[in-house]
Design a protein around this motif. Structure first.
Motif, PDB file in Angstrom:
ATOM      1  N   LYS A   1       0.846  -1.187   0.000  1.00  0.00           N
ATOM      2  CA  LYS A   1       0.000   0.000   0.000  1.00  0.00           C
ATOM      3  C   LYS A   1       0.882   1.236   0.000  1.00  0.00           C
ATOM      4  N   VAL A   2       0.311   2.332  -0.436  1.00  0.00           N
ATOM      5  CA  VAL A   2       1.043   3.594  -0.492  1.00  0.00           C
ATOM      6  C   VAL A   2       1.070   4.208   0.909  1.00  0.00           C
ATOM      7  N   PRO A   3       2.251   4.438   1.493  1.00  0.00           N
ATOM      8  CA  PRO A   3       2.299   5.015   2.839  1.00  0.00           C
ATOM      9  C   PRO A   3       1.991   6.511   2.803  1.00  0.00           C
ATOM     10  N   SER A   4       1.187   6.961   3.738  1.00  0.00           N
ATOM     11  CA  SER A   4       0.897   8.388   3.835  1.00  0.00           C
ATOM     12  C   SER A   4       1.780   9.070   4.870  1.00  0.00           C
ATOM     13  N   SER A   5       2.408   8.287   5.749  1.00  0.00           N
ATOM     14  CA  SER A   5       3.313   8.821   6.765  1.00  0.00           C
ATOM     15  C   SER A   5       4.204   7.686   7.251  1.00  0.00           C
ATOM     16  N   VAL A   6       5.168   8.018   8.113  1.00  0.00           N
ATOM     17  CA  VAL A   6       6.064   6.970   8.626  1.00  0.00           C
ATOM     18  C   VAL A   6       5.308   5.951   9.479  1.00  0.00           C
ATOM     19  N   GLU A   7       4.184   6.363  10.043  1.00  0.00           N
ATOM     20  CA  GLU A   7       3.390   5.422  10.862  1.00  0.00           C
ATOM     21  C   GLU A   7       2.868   4.257  10.030  1.00  0.00           C
TER      22      GLU A   7
ATOM     23  N   LEU B   1      15.383  -1.736  12.342  1.00  0.00           N
ATOM     24  CA  LEU B   1      15.196  -0.445  11.685  1.00  0.00           C
ATOM     25  C   LEU B   1      13.826   0.104  12.047  1.00  0.00           C
ATOM     26  N   LYS B   2      13.798   1.334  12.558  1.00  0.00           N
ATOM     27  CA  LYS B   2      12.536   2.007  12.849  1.00  0.00           C
ATOM     28  C   LYS B   2      12.402   3.231  11.953  1.00  0.00           C
ATOM     29  N   PRO B   3      11.400   3.267  11.071  1.00  0.00           N
ATOM     30  CA  PRO B   3      11.221   4.418  10.175  1.00  0.00           C
ATOM     31  C   PRO B   3      10.989   5.714  10.953  1.00  0.00           C
ATOM     32  N   ARG B   4      11.667   6.777  10.524  1.00  0.00           N
ATOM     33  CA  ARG B   4      11.558   8.076  11.197  1.00  0.00           C
ATOM     34  C   ARG B   4      11.173   9.213  10.259  1.00  0.00           C
ATOM     35  N   ALA B   5      11.515   9.104   8.979  1.00  0.00           N
ATOM     36  CA  ALA B   5      11.183  10.170   8.029  1.00  0.00           C
ATOM     37  C   ALA B   5      11.023   9.549   6.649  1.00  0.00           C
ATOM     38  N   ILE B   6      10.178  10.157   5.834  1.00  0.00           N
ATOM     39  CA  ILE B   6       9.848   9.601   4.525  1.00  0.00           C
ATOM     40  C   ILE B   6      10.038  10.672   3.455  1.00  0.00           C
ATOM     41  N   TYR B   7      10.575  10.258   2.312  1.00  0.00           N
ATOM     42  CA  TYR B   7      10.887  11.169   1.207  1.00  0.00           C
ATOM     43  C   TYR B   7      10.464  10.535  -0.119  1.00  0.00           C
ATOM     44  N   ARG B   8      10.173  11.346  -1.109  1.00  0.00           N
ATOM     45  CA  ARG B   8       9.956  10.839  -2.463  1.00  0.00           C
ATOM     46  C   ARG B   8      11.290  10.340  -3.016  1.00  0.00           C
TER      47      ARG B   8
ATOM     48  N   LEU C   1      14.005   6.987   5.880  1.00  0.00           N
ATOM     49  CA  LEU C   1      15.138   7.165   6.784  1.00  0.00           C
ATOM     50  C   LEU C   1      14.806   6.533   8.130  1.00  0.00           C
ATOM     51  N   CYS C   2      15.706   5.688   8.618  1.00  0.00           N
ATOM     52  CA  CYS C   2      15.464   4.934   9.854  1.00  0.00           C
ATOM     53  C   CYS C   2      16.563   5.199  10.864  1.00  0.00           C
ATOM     54  N   ASP C   3      16.261   4.941  12.148  1.00  0.00           N
ATOM     55  CA  ASP C   3      17.334   4.792  13.117  1.00  0.00           C
ATOM     56  C   ASP C   3      17.360   3.346  13.583  1.00  0.00           C
ATOM     57  N   THR C   4      18.389   2.978  14.360  1.00  0.00           N
ATOM     58  CA  THR C   4      18.730   1.565  14.563  1.00  0.00           C
ATOM     59  C   THR C   4      18.732   1.192  16.040  1.00  0.00           C
ATOM     60  N   TYR C   5      18.312  -0.075  16.311  1.00  0.00           N
ATOM     61  CA  TYR C   5      18.163  -0.539  17.685  1.00  0.00           C
ATOM     62  C   TYR C   5      18.698  -1.962  17.825  1.00  0.00           C
ATOM     63  N   ASN C   6      19.340  -2.207  18.970  1.00  0.00           N
ATOM     64  CA  ASN C   6      19.852  -3.526  19.294  1.00  0.00           C
ATOM     65  C   ASN C   6      18.712  -4.484  19.629  1.00  0.00           C
ATOM     66  N   ALA C   7      19.073  -5.753  19.825  1.00  0.00           N
ATOM     67  CA  ALA C   7      18.079  -6.780  20.136  1.00  0.00           C
ATOM     68  C   ALA C   7      17.340  -6.487  21.443  1.00  0.00           C
ATOM     69  N   ASP C   8      17.995  -5.776  22.385  1.00  0.00           N
ATOM     70  CA  ASP C   8      17.342  -5.455  23.657  1.00  0.00           C
ATOM     71  C   ASP C   8      16.474  -4.205  23.584  1.00  0.00           C
TER      72      ASP C   8
END
Length: 400
Positions: A85-91, A115-122, A135-142
């Motif tokens: 589906k076409v995303p309308s926001s990072v959510e 990877l957690k999405p934080r910002a979206i661009y064309r 654009l994502c930021d990154t998290y360890n297994a914990d």
């Protein structure tokens, strides 16, 4: 006289300036031809890809390029996935995982990194009008941020400052190289003429790869980046572009995505982009990421007092900021901040009006108006903007 760069040994030819300019033009044209022949990417027939880009794709299928910063704190990694589906926001975008052991962020026995999405661009590189860069930021297994995830800390700082409205504008300098590490357009066996005619220059003997630079500007505007402009810099083959001013995290997000777009376009041209803060030793300017900063109070009438108060706070935290302003905690900036070639000394804090040899510059127009912003000239070109902007917020607004 000679010097070594990226495995090459270049010899300076002692010639008269006028003769050197003519020789530069001739040898740089030869170097370009050799350069293109040596670049595997330029050997590919790009028209073949265009054939497939013209194919019609299903309306409900979207290609998403997930970007993240690897464990070096300097480099972008990416991988693509297809969404239904076409995303309308990072959510609307799902979290994802990757092998952190291959990006200097995890061990092989427990390598899944989130990877957690934080910002979206064309996306200017994909054919579909709904395709996106994520654009994502990154998290360890914990669930804790990885060591190279400076965005999470910056977000936490911004969440504490209320309505002070920090704005950031970042001036990104970079240098173009051939695939063997020689600055693009430089003579194969010598130097170009000394610095002077290249800054904001025009002409085939002064400016190299303007096509690439202008393609980058258009692609960034298409993507939705707050792209402010571009110019040729003091050293030949060196350029600058600006993002912002933007509120909060957007300038930092935009800078990372703009770096990715620049490197992707450079791939097609067969050019290497380096953000090294001192790519050439000697009397050649280094590269920085001068960061302009203001708050609502600084931009209001009489804001110069708030600017001066912030600079006073910075003067007491100089070493803390030096550590935050390049990924190697000051080691890269040691090569650049030497007190000459438009830089301050790395060891001493200084500031002044319209002075480019200081740590923090107050532009002449700001001093005249009595309000506006200041420019922190210490960040290196390979800085993590989240770390830079986060340090400014914590020192100037949170009094840490």
């Amino acid at each position: 006289m000679a010097f070594r760069v990226a495995g090459l040994f270049l010899k300076r030819e002692l010639v008269a300036p006028a003769t050197q300019q003519i020789r530069l033009l001739r040898t740089s044209n030869t170097a370009r031809t050799q350069f293109l022949a040596n670049s595997p990417n330029t050997a590919l027939d790009k028209s073949i890809l265009q054939r497939y880009r013209n194919l019609e794709t299903p309306a409900n299928r979207v290609q998403a390029t997930y970007l993240w910063i690897d464990g070096t704190g300097e480099n972008i990694r990416l991988k693509d996935r297809v969404l239904d589906k076409v995303p309308s926001s990072v959510e609307d975008l799902p979290d994802w995982q990757y092998d952190g052991s291959s990006t200097y962020q995890a061990h092989g026995e427990n390598s899944d990194t989130t990877l957690k999405p934080r910002a979206i661009y064309r996306d200017p590189f994909k054919p579909g009008k709904n395709d996106v860069i994520v654009l994502c930021d990154t998290y360890n297994a914990d669930g804790q941020p990885t060591a190279s995830n400076k965005r999470a800390s910056f977000q936490a700082a911004v969440d504490k400052i209320g309505d002070q409205e920090p704005w950031f504008g970042i001036e990104q300098e970079y240098t173009l190289l051939d695939v063997d590490g020689r600055p693009f357009g430089w003579p194969e066996n010598g130097f170009p003429a000394p610095q002077g005619p290249y800054y904001c220059g025009v002409g085939a003997d002064r400016v190299y790869a303007r096509d690439l630079v202008e393609a980058h500007a258009v692609a960034c505007l298409y993507a939705g980046i707050d792209f402010a402009g571009t110019n040729a810099e003091v050293m030949p083959a060196q350029w600058e572009y600006q993002v912002g001013p933007s509120n909060g995290l957007k300038a930092s997000d935009d800078l990372w995505v703009s770096r990715y777009i620049l490197q992707r376009i450079a791939e097609e041209y067969g050019v290497v982009v380096t953000f090294d803060p001192k790519p050439m030793e000697g009397q050649w300017n280094g590269a920085g990421a001068h960061t302009n900063f203001s708050t609502k109070a600084m931009r209001a009438e009489g804001g110069i007092k708030a600017i001066e108060a912030a600079i006073e706070k910075l003067s007491k935290q100089h070493q803390r900021h030096i550590k935050a302003y390049d990924p190697k905690e000051g080691k890269d900036n040691e090569r650049r901040l030497v007190g000459r070639l438009e830089t301050s000394s790395i060891d001493k804090f200084s500031w002044g009006v319209a002075n480019r040899a200081v740590s923090v510059r107050v532009p002449r127009g700001v001093a005249t108006a009595g309000k506006g912003y200041f420019e922190d000239r210490r960040p290196s070109s390979n800085c993590d903007p989240y770390a830079v902007c986060g340090a400014l917020v914590r020192t100037c607004l949170l009094n840490e």
